[in-house]
Design a protein around this motif. Structure first.
Motif, mmCIF file in Angstrom:
data_model
loop_
_atom_site.group_PDB
_atom_site.id
_atom_site.type_symbol
_atom_site.label_atom_id
_atom_site.label_comp_id
_atom_site.label_asym_id
_atom_site.label_seq_id
_atom_site.Cartn_x
_atom_site.Cartn_y
_atom_site.Cartn_z
ATOM 1 N N PHE A 29 0.780 -1.246 0.000
ATOM 2 C CA PHE A 29 0.000 0.000 0.000
ATOM 3 C C PHE A 29 0.808 1.290 0.000
ATOM 4 C CE2 PHE A 29 -3.337 -2.959 1.196
ATOM 5 C CZ PHE A 29 -4.316 -2.539 0.302
ATOM 6 N N TYR A 36 -1.029 -2.873 -4.508
ATOM 7 C CA TYR A 36 -2.453 -2.600 -4.757
ATOM 8 C C TYR A 36 -2.702 -1.154 -5.195
ATOM 9 C CZ TYR A 36 -3.985 -7.117 -3.037
ATOM 10 O OH TYR A 36 -4.201 -8.461 -2.909
ATOM 11 N N ILE A 42 -5.582 -8.072 -9.600
ATOM 12 C CA ILE A 42 -6.647 -9.078 -9.591
ATOM 13 C C ILE A 42 -7.089 -9.372 -11.022
ATOM 14 C CG2 ILE A 42 -8.922 -9.646 -8.633
ATOM 15 C CD1 ILE A 42 -8.198 -7.098 -6.710
ATOM 16 N N THR A 48 -9.697 -14.280 -8.493
ATOM 17 C CA THR A 48 -10.533 -14.502 -7.307
ATOM 18 C C THR A 48 -11.891 -15.066 -7.748
ATOM 19 O OG1 THR A 48 -11.385 -12.259 -7.423
ATOM 20 C CG2 THR A 48 -9.421 -12.585 -6.058
ATOM 21 N N PRO A 50 -15.151 -14.112 -7.457
ATOM 22 C CA PRO A 50 -16.107 -13.306 -8.218
ATOM 23 C C PRO A 50 -15.622 -13.000 -9.634
ATOM 24 C CG PRO A 50 -15.129 -12.008 -6.434
ATOM 25 C CD PRO A 50 -14.701 -13.424 -6.233
ATOM 26 N N GLY A 83 -12.706 -4.697 1.032
ATOM 27 C CA GLY A 83 -11.723 -5.047 0.000
ATOM 28 C C GLY A 83 -12.377 -5.507 -1.286
ATOM 29 N N GLY A 85 -11.873 -5.091 -4.397
ATOM 30 C CA GLY A 85 -11.048 -5.401 -5.579
ATOM 31 C C GLY A 85 -11.484 -4.610 -6.798
ATOM 32 N N TYR A 111 -15.711 -0.687 1.243
ATOM 33 C CA TYR A 111 -14.630 -0.277 2.128
ATOM 34 C C TYR A 111 -13.316 -0.674 1.458
ATOM 35 C CZ TYR A 111 -11.835 -0.151 6.462
ATOM 36 O OH TYR A 111 -10.874 0.113 7.411
ATOM 37 N N GLU A 112 -12.622 0.299 0.898
ATOM 38 C CA GLU A 112 -11.429 0.003 0.082
ATOM 39 C C GLU A 112 -10.314 0.963 0.433
ATOM 40 O OE1 GLU A 112 -10.462 -2.372 -2.455
ATOM 41 O OE2 GLU A 112 -8.675 -1.277 -1.836
ATOM 42 N N LYS A 113 -9.109 0.436 0.535
ATOM 43 C CA LYS A 113 -7.970 1.272 0.908
ATOM 44 C C LYS A 113 -7.238 1.831 -0.317
ATOM 45 C CE LYS A 113 -3.790 0.814 3.648
ATOM 46 N NZ LYS A 113 -3.523 0.786 5.054
ATOM 47 N N SER A 114 -7.211 1.064 -1.396
ATOM 48 C CA SER A 114 -6.409 1.476 -2.554
ATOM 49 C C SER A 114 -7.155 2.510 -3.414
ATOM 50 C CB SER A 114 -6.073 0.233 -3.399
ATOM 51 O OG SER A 114 -5.856 0.586 -4.728
ATOM 52 N N LEU A 117 -7.759 1.105 -6.908
ATOM 53 C CA LEU A 117 -8.886 0.157 -7.014
ATOM 54 C C LEU A 117 -10.230 0.851 -6.845
ATOM 55 C CD1 LEU A 117 -7.416 -3.057 -5.328
ATOM 56 C CD2 LEU A 117 -8.109 -2.758 -7.702
ATOM 57 N N ASN A 152 -14.396 -11.159 0.831
ATOM 58 C CA ASN A 152 -13.812 -12.232 0.032
ATOM 59 C C ASN A 152 -12.340 -11.937 -0.187
ATOM 60 O OD1 ASN A 152 -14.062 -14.692 -1.603
ATOM 61 N ND2 ASN A 152 -13.407 -13.338 -3.259
ATOM 62 N N GLU A 153 -11.495 -12.828 0.296
ATOM 63 C CA GLU A 153 -10.039 -12.629 0.198
ATOM 64 C C GLU A 153 -9.633 -11.242 0.681
ATOM 65 O OE1 GLU A 153 -7.371 -14.291 -2.517
ATOM 66 O OE2 GLU A 153 -8.952 -15.056 -3.805
ATOM 67 N N PHE A 154 -10.232 -10.808 1.773
ATOM 68 C CA PHE A 154 -9.861 -9.518 2.364
ATOM 69 C C PHE A 154 -8.844 -9.752 3.481
ATOM 70 C CE2 PHE A 154 -10.657 -6.540 5.910
ATOM 71 C CZ PHE A 154 -10.173 -5.387 5.321
ATOM 72 N N LEU A 158 -4.247 -8.725 4.635
ATOM 73 C CA LEU A 158 -3.841 -7.795 5.703
ATOM 74 C C LEU A 158 -2.447 -8.163 6.234
ATOM 75 C CD1 LEU A 158 -7.185 -7.442 7.728
ATOM 76 C CD2 LEU A 158 -6.306 -5.977 5.905
HETATM 77 C C1 LIG Z 1 -6.941 -10.076 -2.602
HETATM 78 S S1 LIG Z 1 -7.821 -8.611 -2.975
HETATM 79 C C2 LIG Z 1 -9.477 -9.260 -3.038
HETATM 80 C C3 LIG Z 1 -10.378 -8.438 -3.905
HETATM 81 C C4 LIG Z 1 -11.839 -8.869 -4.043
HETATM 82 N N1 LIG Z 1 -12.471 -9.074 -2.760
HETATM 83 C C5 LIG Z 1 -11.988 -10.082 -4.917
HETATM 84 O O1 LIG Z 1 -12.360 -11.131 -4.380
HETATM 85 O O2 LIG Z 1 -11.736 -9.995 -6.122
HETATM 86 C C6 LIG Z 1 -7.781 -7.704 -1.451
HETATM 87 C C7 LIG Z 1 -8.600 -6.440 -1.443
HETATM 88 O O3 LIG Z 1 -8.592 -5.876 -0.126
HETATM 89 C C8 LIG Z 1 -8.204 -4.494 -0.200
HETATM 90 N N2 LIG Z 1 -7.585 -4.151 1.094
HETATM 91 C C9 LIG Z 1 -6.478 -4.694 1.649
HETATM 92 N N3 LIG Z 1 -6.229 -4.123 2.856
HETATM 93 C C10 LIG Z 1 -7.221 -3.236 3.090
HETATM 94 C C11 LIG Z 1 -7.548 -2.367 4.175
HETATM 95 N N4 LIG Z 1 -6.768 -2.290 5.265
HETATM 96 N N5 LIG Z 1 -8.651 -1.615 4.082
HETATM 97 C C12 LIG Z 1 -9.469 -1.691 2.988
HETATM 98 N N6 LIG Z 1 -9.200 -2.478 1.917
HETATM 99 C C13 LIG Z 1 -8.094 -3.251 1.957
HETATM 100 C C14 LIG Z 1 -7.289 -4.469 -1.405
HETATM 101 O O4 LIG Z 1 -7.017 -3.180 -1.872
HETATM 102 C C15 LIG Z 1 -8.101 -5.337 -2.365
HETATM 103 O O5 LIG Z 1 -9.210 -4.653 -2.877
#
Ligand SMILES: C[S@@+](CC[C@H](N)C(=O)[O-])C[C@H]1O[C@@H](n2cnc3c(N)ncnc32)[C@H](O)[C@@H]1O
Length: 357
Positions: A29, A36, A42, A48, A50, A83, A85, A111-114, A117, A152-154, A158
């Motif tokens: 990050f 990301y 992705i 992933t 979805p 997350g 994606g 809720y997304e950090k990037s 994205l 999903n894969e959130f 981390l």
């Molecule tokens: C492995 S990807 C999975 C994306 C999506 N859920 C999918 O299944 O296609 C992880 C996701 O979590 C987000 N993410 C990771 N750490 C985060 C945080 N601390 N706060 C919010 N989003 C976060 C990433 O930017 C990305 O969108």
């Protein structure tokens, strides 16, 4: 080993050594070159559920409508996706809710950090952005309505720290530059207090702890305790996580060491479902699972839906592509069993299927 970005070298030279979690956070990050933040990840480096097949999002939507209909509630319900994606799951869920005539009963929060994205999500959601969806920065919601969190894969994205037990003493992994200016890692003495949950591990065992995950999951548990709702979590890991190093990098679709391509590879770890369950029980929440992703989707009619969609498709090439993505989503030696689903919920909700695993 790939080139180490200059800003990471500068950080490591100034700090001498950094925590593993700080290294992961930087690689994924950092505003300038984090994976990301800057790379198309992705659907390119990894795929992933979805992204593979729309049936994943359709089954989650059917599940949401089914469980929420059990409880009389005049207010709109909130979906909060952590997350999201590329926004594909959000798009599939919103379009399925529309088909089920349930769209007006829900609002969708992302809720997304990037920042990168977030832009991709806005483009992919198109018109859906305008009515019922918004991006949120805070999980401590004030809205008084049932909350349904979807992850999903959130959690596997981390940052974590690793601790190793050596001679009955815990040591913590640090990352540093060695004498040849290559990235290196080693365990060092720590004053950090280890939770009782891990006290009984053996010498040489490694435990993986994510403070970020702890903060977030406690916030989600508090929200559903207060406002009602559910957390539906899909992630990567075995039913019983072993006390070992599960970190892995993914560089251009292939597994690699997490030090191999800093800022150019994804970094993930196995989720400890048993540990999450132990936390949820402290909140007196109901827990279903973990069950395999395959079992969740089959219970929601995935096979029947697959046959309908397959019959509708007349183009043989597209039929083949559709079947192969469905197989990857469901098969026992693919994502069907490698991925697990765990659901945390309050007493009001009854899950429409039961699995004892
Ligand atoms: C492995 S990807 C999975 C994306 C999506 N859920 C999918 O299944 O296609 C992880 C996701 O979590 C987000 N993410 C990771 N750490 C985060 C945080 N601390 N706060 C919010 N989003 C976060 C990433 O930017 C990305 O969108």
């Amino acid at each position: 080993m790939k080139k180490i970005p200059q800003n990471l070298i500068k950080l490591l030279k100034s700090k001498k050594k950094i925590n593993l979690s700080s290294y992961i956070e930087f690689c994924l990050f950092n505003n300038k070159n984090g994976y990301y933040q800057t790379k198309k990840s992705i659907g390119k480096d990894f795929i992933t559920s979805p992204e593979l097949n729309q049936i994943f999002g359709e089954c989650i939507s059917i599940f949401l409508v089914y469980v929420s209909n059990m409880v009389k509630c005049n207010k709109k319900k909130s979906i909060i996706e952590l997350g999201p994606g590329n926004g594909t799951l959000a798009r599939d869920i919103m379009s399925t809710l529309r088909k089920l005539n349930a769209h007006d009963n829900w609002n969708y929060n992302l809720y997304e950090k990037s920042d990168r994205l977030k832009m991709v999500q806005k483009i992919n959601l198109g018109e859906d952005c305008k009515d019922n969806s918004k991006w949120i920065k805070n999980l401590n919601t004030k809205q008084d309505r049932p909350h349904f969190f979807i992850c999903n894969e959130f959690f596997d994205a981390l940052p974590i720290d690793q601790y190793k037990k050596e001679n009955n003493e815990f040591k913590k992994k640090k990352i540093f530059l060695n004498s040849c200016n290559n990235l290196s890692s080693a365990f060092f003495k720590t004053k950090k207090k280890i939770q009782d949950y891990y006290k009984k591990i053996n010498n040489e065992d490694i435990i993986e702890v994510s403070e970020k995950m702890e903060n977030i999951i406690h916030r989600l548990f508090n929200v559903i305790k207060k406002k009602q709702g559910m957390i539906i979590l899909f992630d990567y890991g075995p039913f019983n996580k072993k006390n070992m190093d599960t970190l892995q990098g993914i560089y251009k679709g292939k597994k690699c060491d997490i030090l191999f391509a800093p800022c150019s590879s994804d970094i993930t770890h196995h989720i400890d479902f048993k540990y999450l369950k132990s936390l949820a029980l402290r909140y007196n929440l109901n827990v279903l699972g973990p069950i395999t992703q395959r079992n969740f989707l089959l219970s929601m009619g995935a096979d029947e839906r697959m046959r309908i969609l397959l019959n509708k498709e007349k183009n043989v090439k597209k039929q083949k592509k559709f079947l192969s993505s469905y197989k990857k989503l469901m098969d026992k030696d693919e994502m069907g069993e490698l991925f697990k689903c765990i659901i945390f919920h309050t007493n009001r909700y009854k899950i429409p299927f039961k699995y004892n695993v």
